[in-house]
Design an enzyme around this catalytic site. Structure first.
Site, PDB file in Angstrom:
ATOM      1  N   TYR A 158      -4.089 -10.182  15.530  1.00 44.49           N
ATOM      2  CA  TYR A 158      -3.879  -9.126  14.527  1.00 44.49           C
ATOM      3  C   TYR A 158      -5.062  -8.151  14.527  1.00 44.49           C
ATOM      4  O   TYR A 158      -4.870  -6.925  14.596  1.00 44.49           O
ATOM      5  CB  TYR A 158      -3.704  -9.760  13.143  1.00 44.49           C
ATOM      6  CG  TYR A 158      -3.755  -8.784  11.993  1.00 44.49           C
ATOM      7  CD1 TYR A 158      -2.688  -7.926  11.728  1.00 44.49           C
ATOM      8  CD2 TYR A 158      -4.876  -8.707  11.158  1.00 44.49           C
ATOM      9  CE1 TYR A 158      -2.734  -7.024  10.668  1.00 44.49           C
ATOM     10  CE2 TYR A 158      -4.930  -7.814  10.094  1.00 44.49           C
ATOM     11  CZ  TYR A 158      -3.861  -6.976   9.862  1.00 44.49           C
ATOM     12  OH  TYR A 158      -3.911  -6.086   8.809  1.00 44.49           O
ATOM     13  N   THR A 191       1.651  -7.004   9.398  1.00 43.63           N
ATOM     14  CA  THR A 191       0.545  -7.565   8.622  1.00 43.63           C
ATOM     15  C   THR A 191       0.564  -9.098   8.574  1.00 43.63           C
ATOM     16  O   THR A 191      -0.236  -9.698   7.855  1.00 43.63           O
ATOM     17  CB  THR A 191       0.562  -7.011   7.176  1.00 43.63           C
ATOM     18  OG1 THR A 191       1.853  -7.262   6.612  1.00 43.63           O
ATOM     19  CG2 THR A 191       0.267  -5.534   7.157  1.00 43.63           C
ATOM     20  N   LEU A 224       0.838  -1.202   0.000  1.00 42.39           N
ATOM     21  CA  LEU A 224       0.000   0.000   0.000  1.00 42.39           C
ATOM     22  C   LEU A 224       0.874   1.255   0.000  1.00 42.39           C
ATOM     23  O   LEU A 224       0.572   2.232  -0.692  1.00 42.39           O
ATOM     24  CB  LEU A 224      -0.945  -0.001   1.213  1.00 42.39           C
ATOM     25  CG  LEU A 224      -1.831   1.237   1.335  1.00 42.39           C
ATOM     26  CD1 LEU A 224      -2.716   1.438   0.097  1.00 42.39           C
ATOM     27  CD2 LEU A 224      -2.704   1.158   2.592  1.00 42.39           C
TER      28      LEU A 224
HETATM   29  N1  LIG Z   1      -2.570  -6.848   3.364  1.00 40.16           N
HETATM   30  C1  LIG Z   1      -3.877  -6.902   3.529  1.00 40.16           C
HETATM   31  O1  LIG Z   1      -4.562  -7.791   3.029  1.00 40.16           O
HETATM   32  C2  LIG Z   1      -4.566  -5.833   4.334  1.00 40.16           C
HETATM   33  C3  LIG Z   1      -5.968  -5.891   4.476  1.00 40.16           C
HETATM   34  C4  LIG Z   1      -6.611  -4.893   5.182  1.00 40.16           C
HETATM   35  C5  LIG Z   1      -5.887  -3.866   5.746  1.00 40.16           C
HETATM   36  N2  LIG Z   1      -4.523  -3.852   5.617  1.00 40.16           N
HETATM   37  C6  LIG Z   1      -3.800  -2.745   6.246  1.00 40.16           C
HETATM   38  O2  LIG Z   1      -3.284  -1.923   5.224  1.00 40.16           O
HETATM   39  C7  LIG Z   1      -2.048  -1.349   5.649  1.00 40.16           C
HETATM   40  C8  LIG Z   1      -0.957  -1.623   4.628  1.00 40.16           C
HETATM   41  O3  LIG Z   1      -0.791  -3.023   4.497  1.00 40.16           O
HETATM   42  P1  LIG Z   1       0.088  -3.671   3.347  1.00 40.16           P
HETATM   43  O4  LIG Z   1      -0.707  -4.771   2.763  1.00 40.16           O
HETATM   44  O5  LIG Z   1       0.667  -2.623   2.463  1.00 40.16           O
HETATM   45  O6  LIG Z   1       1.238  -4.330   4.221  1.00 40.16           O
HETATM   46  P2  LIG Z   1       2.741  -4.693   3.835  1.00 40.16           P
HETATM   47  O7  LIG Z   1       2.897  -4.860   2.370  1.00 40.16           O
HETATM   48  O8  LIG Z   1       3.113  -5.808   4.761  1.00 40.16           O
HETATM   49  O9  LIG Z   1       3.523  -3.365   4.237  1.00 40.16           O
HETATM   50  C9  LIG Z   1       3.693  -2.986   5.557  1.00 40.16           C
HETATM   51  C10 LIG Z   1       4.968  -2.214   5.613  1.00 40.16           C
HETATM   52  O10 LIG Z   1       5.189  -1.826   6.978  1.00 40.16           O
HETATM   53  C11 LIG Z   1       6.544  -2.033   7.263  1.00 40.16           C
HETATM   54  N3  LIG Z   1       6.784  -2.203   8.681  1.00 40.16           N
HETATM   55  C12 LIG Z   1       6.581  -3.299   9.457  1.00 40.16           C
HETATM   56  N4  LIG Z   1       6.996  -3.071  10.705  1.00 40.16           N
HETATM   57  C13 LIG Z   1       7.466  -1.792  10.723  1.00 40.16           C
HETATM   58  C14 LIG Z   1       8.041  -0.978  11.709  1.00 40.16           C
HETATM   59  N5  LIG Z   1       8.217  -1.412  12.969  1.00 40.16           N
HETATM   60  N6  LIG Z   1       8.425   0.274  11.381  1.00 40.16           N
HETATM   61  C15 LIG Z   1       8.290   0.734  10.114  1.00 40.16           C
HETATM   62  N7  LIG Z   1       7.760   0.007   9.130  1.00 40.16           N
HETATM   63  C16 LIG Z   1       7.352  -1.253   9.432  1.00 40.16           C
HETATM   64  C17 LIG Z   1       6.932  -3.262   6.493  1.00 40.16           C
HETATM   65  O11 LIG Z   1       8.335  -3.276   6.356  1.00 40.16           O
HETATM   66  P3  LIG Z   1       9.103  -4.681   6.131  1.00 40.16           P
HETATM   67  O12 LIG Z   1       8.826  -5.051   4.723  1.00 40.16           O
HETATM   68  O13 LIG Z   1      10.519  -4.301   6.410  1.00 40.16           O
HETATM   69  O14 LIG Z   1       8.520  -5.641   7.126  1.00 40.16           O
HETATM   70  C18 LIG Z   1       6.204  -3.041   5.185  1.00 40.16           C
HETATM   71  O15 LIG Z   1       6.973  -2.270   4.285  1.00 40.16           O
HETATM   72  C19 LIG Z   1      -1.781  -1.932   7.043  1.00 40.16           C
HETATM   73  O16 LIG Z   1      -2.276  -1.043   8.007  1.00 40.16           O
HETATM   74  C20 LIG Z   1      -2.606  -3.195   7.060  1.00 40.16           C
HETATM   75  O17 LIG Z   1      -2.962  -3.585   8.361  1.00 40.16           O
HETATM   76  C21 LIG Z   1      -3.856  -4.797   4.917  1.00 40.16           C
END
Ligand SMILES: NC(=O)c1ccc[n+]([C@@H]2O[C@H](COP(=O)([O-])OP(=O)(O)OC[C@H]3O[C@@H](n4cnc5c(N)ncnc54)[C@H](OP(=O)(O)O)[C@@H]3O)[C@@H](O)[C@H]2O)c1
Length: 262
Positions: free
Chosen positions: A113, A54, A10
């Site tokens: 989560y 996540t 995202l």
């Molecule tokens: N994925 C889904 O299906 C889904 C569904 C509904 C809502 N969401 C929400 O949407 C948002 C974005 O999700 P996404 O799918 O883009 O997730 P993602 O691809 O896993 O990206 C999350 C990012 O956060 C980083 N991160 C993790 N721990 C961190 C920390 N301590 N400090 C700084 N950065 C950190 C990760 O870095 P690393 O790569 O280094 O770990 C990664 O780049 C989140 O709030 C998630 O809960 C996601």
């Protein structure tokens, strides 16, 4: 503008959607959000907080580490004092509903989560835009679409869960909707922003193979058969009941847009 979690799926899409302005993309290496904000980030016009833990099953094993990111990290983002967009999930619901969840429906997360994300919503503060979305996929990182493309090219058959229903949402469409939300002057609070339409994971897998021209069968299984550590809602279709809510395209359109980039 600041984007946290800019290395995630995202975060990458938000960086593109908001690229017209002055934007600082922060990966985990630049700001580990479990720590207070580094000096120099004060005075931002907008914070798009996409950093999160996540790993849904991993949170079950280490809920405190997940909370440090999803609750503590969101609190730190709010401490910057700028207008904030925080992201949350359909997994704040228990899935017992049989009609789409709207913003006024009461949350009841089933998993660690989901609980950390719900606490993160509170940590974002009352003025923040809290965007709940679901089943995200994009062109970076690990997601269901990329996993199915890999498995589909390696195997003749994949077993996929057919008793969870939700809205698979393309991050490009979500980021554009967030741009509309913030740029359109819509008020803060909870917003459900997810793709139009809904399906099960098995139906999504079949659509991926069909759109990508991959010859792989989908064997429909139950959540119990898959036996993952974290419970997930059986039904988590999200819709908005709020006036002026940005409308996202159908998930199948999102799938096509994503495949074009892969
Ligand atoms: N994925 C889904 O299906 C889904 C569904 C509904 C809502 N969401 C929400 O949407 C948002 C974005 O999700 P996404 O799918 O883009 O997730 P993602 O691809 O896993 O990206 C999350 C990012 O956060 C980083 N991160 C993790 N721990 C961190 C920390 N301590 N400090 C700084 N950065 C950190 C990760 O870095 P690393 O790569 O280094 O770990 C990664 O780049 C989140 O709030 C998630 O809960 C996601």
């Amino acid at each position: 503008m600041l984007v946290t979690g800019a290395g995630g799926q995202l975060g990458a899409a938000l960086c593109e959607a908001f690229a017209g302005g002055e934007l600082v993309a922060l990966t985990r290496a630049q700001w580990d959000v479990t720590l207070p904000p580094p000096p120099g980030l004060a005075g931002a016009a907008l914070v798009l907080h996409a950093a999160a833990w996540t790993d849904v099953d991993g949170a079950e094993a280490d809920p405190q580490a997940a909370a440090a990111v999803n609750v503590g990290g969101t609190q730190h983002a709010a401490e910057l004092g700028a207008p904030l967009v925080a992201f949350s999930t359909d997994y704040v619901f228990d899935g017992r509903c049989r009609r789409p969840y709207v913003e006024s429906d009461g949350p009841a997360p089933l998993s660690a989560y989901g609980r950390t994300k719900l606490l993160g919503e509170a940590a974002a503060g009352e003025r923040a835009w809290i965007v709940r979305s679901s089943w995200l996929f994009g062109w970076v990182g690990t997601n269901f679409v990329r996993t199915m493309l890999r498995l589909g090219s390696e195997r003749e058959e994949v077993a996929v869960v057919d008793d969870q229903r939700g809205c698979p949402t393309y991050v490009g469409h979500l980021a554009a909707a967030v741009h509309e939300l913030v740029g359109g002057g819509l008020p803060g609070g909870l917003w459900h922003l997810a793709a139009a339409g809904d399906c099960t994971w098995a139906e999504l897998a079949e659509a991926i193979f069909e759109e990508a021209g991959i010859d792989c069968r989908v064997r429909r299984i139950t959540t119990a058969e898959l036996g993952r550590p974290a419970p997930r809602p059986a039904y988590s279709v999200l819709r908005s009941e709020r006036r002026g809510a940005p409308q996202l395209p159908h998930w199948r359109e999102g799938l096509r847009a994503c495949l074009e980039r892969l």
